[in-house]
Motif scaffolding. Structure first.
Motif, PDB file in Angstrom:
ATOM      1  N   GLY A   1       0.811  -1.214   0.000  1.00 25.19           N
ATOM      2  CA  GLY A   1       0.000   0.000   0.000  1.00 25.19           C
ATOM      3  C   GLY A   1       0.841   1.259   0.000  1.00 25.19           C
ATOM      4  N   ASN A   2       1.949   1.246   0.758  1.00 22.21           N
ATOM      5  CA  ASN A   2       2.855   2.401   0.759  1.00 22.21           C
ATOM      6  C   ASN A   2       3.437   2.657  -0.618  1.00 22.21           C
ATOM      7  N   VAL A   3       3.894   1.593  -1.257  1.00 26.67           N
ATOM      8  CA  VAL A   3       4.479   1.742  -2.592  1.00 26.67           C
ATOM      9  C   VAL A   3       3.433   2.231  -3.587  1.00 26.67           C
ATOM     10  N   LEU A   4       2.233   1.660  -3.513  1.00 26.13           N
ATOM     11  CA  LEU A   4       1.173   2.087  -4.421  1.00 26.13           C
ATOM     12  C   LEU A   4       0.815   3.554  -4.202  1.00 26.13           C
ATOM     13  N   GLY A   5       0.762   3.980  -2.934  1.00 29.28           N
ATOM     14  CA  GLY A   5       0.477   5.381  -2.654  1.00 29.28           C
ATOM     15  C   GLY A   5       1.514   6.312  -3.253  1.00 29.28           C
ATOM     16  N   SER A   6       2.778   5.916  -3.168  1.00 27.98           N
ATOM     17  CA  SER A   6       3.841   6.737  -3.765  1.00 27.98           C
ATOM     18  C   SER A   6       3.717   6.770  -5.282  1.00 27.98           C
ATOM     19  N   LEU A   7       3.423   5.625  -5.888  1.00 33.18           N
ATOM     20  CA  LEU A   7       3.311   5.573  -7.347  1.00 33.18           C
ATOM     21  C   LEU A   7       2.108   6.375  -7.836  1.00 33.18           C
ATOM     22  N   LEU A   8       0.998   6.328  -7.116  1.00 30.70           N
ATOM     23  CA  LEU A   8      -0.175   7.117  -7.510  1.00 30.70           C
ATOM     24  C   LEU A   8       0.129   8.609  -7.453  1.00 30.70           C
ATOM     25  N   GLY A   9       0.928   9.015  -6.459  1.00 27.40           N
ATOM     26  CA  GLY A   9       1.286  10.423  -6.368  1.00 27.40           C
ATOM     27  C   GLY A   9       2.299  10.863  -7.392  1.00 27.40           C
ATOM     28  N   ASN A  10       3.009   9.902  -8.001  1.00 28.51           N
ATOM     29  CA  ASN A  10       4.081  10.243  -8.936  1.00 28.51           C
ATOM     30  C   ASN A  10       3.604  10.313 -10.383  1.00 28.51           C
ATOM     31  N   LYS A  11       2.308  10.314 -10.612  1.00 28.95           N
ATOM     32  CA  LYS A  11       1.807  10.462 -11.970  1.00 28.95           C
ATOM     33  C   LYS A  11       2.154  11.843 -12.520  1.00 28.95           C
ATOM     34  N   ARG A  12       2.227  11.929 -13.843  1.00 28.20           N
ATOM     35  CA  ARG A  12       2.543  13.211 -14.471  1.00 28.20           C
ATOM     36  C   ARG A  12       1.515  14.267 -14.069  1.00 28.20           C
ATOM     37  N   VAL A  13       0.249  13.876 -14.053  1.00 25.08           N
ATOM     38  CA  VAL A  13      -0.806  14.742 -13.530  1.00 25.08           C
ATOM     39  C   VAL A  13      -1.317  14.069 -12.264  1.00 25.08           C
ATOM     40  N   ALA A  14      -0.858  14.549 -11.114  1.00 24.29           N
ATOM     41  CA  ALA A  14      -1.202  13.921  -9.843  1.00 24.29           C
ATOM     42  C   ALA A  14      -2.673  14.156  -9.523  1.00 24.29           C
TER      43      ALA A  14
END
Length: 481
Positions: free
Chosen positions: A327-340
């Motif tokens: 879940g932590n990794v997924l949260g970081s990846l979701l925030g790292n989108k080009r358009v957050a």
């Protein structure tokens, strides 16, 4: 060519000669294999470094200076990991195999650094916003120095181990506050604050893994050596901090003069007088911290007294930790989108999902529900904190960033301690424990919704207005609601 004596030829073709020839061939093969392995390792390390630098410099981060900050932060997290590994057997380790009173003492110890952070460290960092690079470097150098001192203190079982480690923890929280204040000044034009914060978090995970692995290997020779590794890493990070781009420091201009904010927070700087949007985000993220602390301690004690059928405590806790990590990794990846994702709607969605998952665990105590609430807690904690940081960086004037972040960090830690405290006082019954946690999550979410609409009306008449941007200070939000 001289003729070869038949006797020597027979000796060379005998057993000893064949053994010598075989040894030479084996040595040659080992040398070739070593060269190939070294070349492959070097090439792999080079490709990994190039991939890291490409990730850090993407979307204009290289031109704005954010990439250099990311590299410095990665080294810093590696040093923190080495320090954590070194202190794993001290009083700062979570005593999950001891009585609840020992866990309560641990919770109180975790609050110790925050006693200084909010009232003192935050205002001091605001005073040094025109020399923020040196302030960041100081927090790193202090930890490096005390790691070196700790290495000697631990060997001699000195009573100074706890005070020295406490200073390192205070400096670590001070760095977190200074880091959050510096990121907006390095934000590229093509990136929003959620993405920038997320990228720093992701590279921090890389640094944590490398630093922890190296420290674990070095600690086999003694804890003092992993502390010396932390010392060397902190010093390297200090050099990188001082060499950060000049725009990290707030320039002295007519719009941003060299002011000396009072060390004591004024009424409008306290949490209750922050903008509604900031308060709303704080309450939801406090719910995430509460949930994670509650799960961490309650599951450990619950699975001992009321285990799941056919599953040991180690299996359940390991699976829950793995789910939270995913879940932590997924949260970081979701925030790292080009358009957050927009921060406020994301926080509302996360708050609803976190509340529902806790209710589900209260109604259905099974492995799948434990994994569900652990996974949701990991996403909520990571992505929620990214959204909170971006909202504060946007809504709060730069001259007050450090003290506001210090108060927020203290508030979040209080929520963590509250979650742990409730976990160790409740009876070890799944429905009761998860039911109380669900009730707290529902209550917190309702308070957050009310705060978003009406604010917290606690200030007396005549209280100064809420925080607004200082005259002449531009605010580039680049952040949707």
């Amino acid at each position: 060519m001289e003729p070869v004596d038949p006797i020597e030829r027979r000796a060379a073709s005998g057993p000893s000669g064949r053994f010598a020839a075989g040894t030479r061939r084996l040595t040659t093969a080992m040398r070739s294999g070593a060269r190939v392995t070294a070349r492959a390792t070097a090439n792999g390390s080079q490709r990994t470094g190039q991939a890291f630098r490409s990730f850090a410099r993407r979307d204009g981060a290289g031109e704005s200076g954010l990439a250099r900050f990311i590299e410095m932060h990665t080294v810093q997290v590696g040093a923190d990991a080495a320090l954590t590994v070194s202190l794993a057997g001290t009083i700062f380790a979570l005593p999950t195999d001891q009585a609840r009173s020992a866990v309560a003492l641990f919770l109180l110890l975790t609050m110790a650094p925050f006693v200084l952070l909010a009232p003192f460290v935050g205002p001091v960092l605001d005073r040094f916003r025109h020399g923020r690079r040196w302030a960041i470097g100081t927090t790193l150098a202090v930890r490096g120095f005390f790691c070196w001192v700790l290495a000697g203190a631990i060997v001699t079982d000195s009573p100074w181990v706890f005070p020295l480690a406490l200073v390192c923890l205070v400096a670590s929280r001070a760095y977190a506050v200074a880091r959050a204040s510096a990121i907006p000044r390095l934000l590229p034009a093509k990136m929003d604050l959620v993405t920038a914060n997320s990228r720093i978090m992701i590279t921090g995970l890389v640094g944590m893994g490398l630093g922890g692995a190296l420290a674990a290997g070095v600690s086999r020779f003694g804890v003092e050596w992993s502390l010396r590794l932390a010392f060397a890493t902190y010093i390297f990070a200090t050099v990188l901090a001082i060499r950060l781009p000049a725009q990290v420091d707030t320039p002295v201009t007519d719009a941003t003069p060299r002011i000396r904010p009072p060390l004591r927070s004024r009424p409008e700087e306290r949490l209750r007088n922050l903008p509604n949007r900031v308060l709303h985000a704080i309450i939801i993220v406090c719910g995430a911290r509460f949930l994670v602390a509650f799960l961490t301690l309650f599951l450990i004690f619950l699975t001992r007294e009321n285990p799941l059928p056919g599953l040991s405590t180690a299996v359940v806790i390991g699976a829950a930790v793995a789910a939270a990590g995913v879940g932590n990794v997924l949260g970081s990846l979701l925030g790292n989108k080009r358009v957050a994702p927009p921060p406020t709607p994301t926080l509302v969605t996360l708050g609803i999902i976190g509340t529902v998952s806790t209710i589900t665990a209260a109604l259905f105590y099974a492995l799948w529900s434990v994994l569900l609430v652990s996974f949701v807690g990991g996403v909520l904690t990571q992505l929620g904190k990214l959204c909170l940081d971006s909202i504060v960086q946007t809504e709060v004037p730069e001259s007050r960033h450090s003290r506001v972040f210090a108060w927020i960090e203290t508030t979040l830690q209080l929520a963590w301690v509250a979650g742990g405290a409730i976990a160790i006082v409740l009876p070890l019954e799944p429905r009761i424990g998860f039911g109380v946690a669900a009730a707290v999550m529902v209550l917190g979410f309702l308070i957050a919704v009310r705060t978003r609409v009406h604010g917290i009306r606690l200030q007396p008449a005549g209280t100064p207005p809420r925080l607004t941007e200082e005259p002449g200070v531009a605010s580039d939000h680049r952040l949707g609601d």
